[in-house]
Write an enzyme that holds these catalytic residues in place. Structure first.
Site, PDB file in Angstrom:
ATOM      1  N   TYR A 159       3.684  26.062   9.418  1.00 22.42           N
ATOM      2  CA  TYR A 159       3.906  25.714  10.820  1.00 22.42           C
ATOM      3  C   TYR A 159       4.501  24.325  11.039  1.00 22.42           C
ATOM      4  CZ  TYR A 159       1.033  29.838  11.406  1.00 22.42           C
ATOM      5  OH  TYR A 159       0.545  31.114  11.330  1.00 22.42           O
TER       6      TYR A 159
ATOM      7  N   HIS B 254       8.091  32.142  18.012  1.00 25.91           N
ATOM      8  CA  HIS B 254       7.177  31.974  16.876  1.00 25.91           C
ATOM      9  C   HIS B 254       7.750  30.896  15.967  1.00 25.91           C
ATOM     10  CE1 HIS B 254       4.771  35.413  17.971  1.00 25.91           C
ATOM     11  NE2 HIS B 254       5.904  36.038  18.232  1.00 25.91           N
TER      12      HIS B 254
END
Length: 153
Positions: free
Chosen positions: A29, A106
């Site tokens: 991430y 995302h």
């Protein structure tokens, strides 16, 4: 389409565990925190003549309430539903009711990860989907919405 109270205002909704950005699996991430992401989105939005209203919750019902709010108070919605992408029919139904464009974002490429992440309840009701571009995905989503909102004005 009837314009909302502020058609240049974009709601950015981040779902569960996104409050842990920068600490949770940074190899997937990234190292940017949620605050970094929100600050960047606000700067990008300002450059595009938009305003960002950024929010995060780990609770499905809160996310749904915010989506409902976007029906009258925002010109567009960017959502990273986190794990609810793959599980929440209720969130999908709330998004389907929106009369404004919705961009699903995302940070990681969900299609290159575990197989369960490839299914999204949100994608079929989203106007656009951006995955795997990291925090730049929010910039891309804002650019898309800016162009879309200008065309609709």
């Amino acid at each position: 389409m009837e314009w909302r109270s502020n058609p240049r205002r974009v709601l950015v909704v981040n779902g569960p565990n996104l409050d842990l950005l920068g600490r949770r699996e940074p190899d997937i991430y990234g190292h940017d925190t949620l605050a970094d992401l929100e600050d960047r989105a606000r700067r990008t939005a300002a450059d595009l003549g938009l305003e960002v209203d950024a929010r995060q919750s780990n609770h499905e019902g809160v996310l749904i309430d915010w989506v409902h709010e976007a029906m009258t108070d925002h010109g567009g919605l960017i959502i990273n539903p986190g794990g609810y992408t793959h599980t929440s029919v209720a969130l999908r139904d709330a998004l389907a009711a929106l009369p404004v464009p919705v961009v699903e974002v995302h940070l990681s490429n969900v299609h290159a990860r575990e197989s369960f992440r490839s299914h999204s309840y949100v994608s079929p009701v989203a106007t656009a989907v951006i995955a795997g571009a990291g925090v730049t995905g929010y910039d891309l989503a804002l650019r898309f919405l800016a162009e879309r909102l200008v065309r609709q004005a």
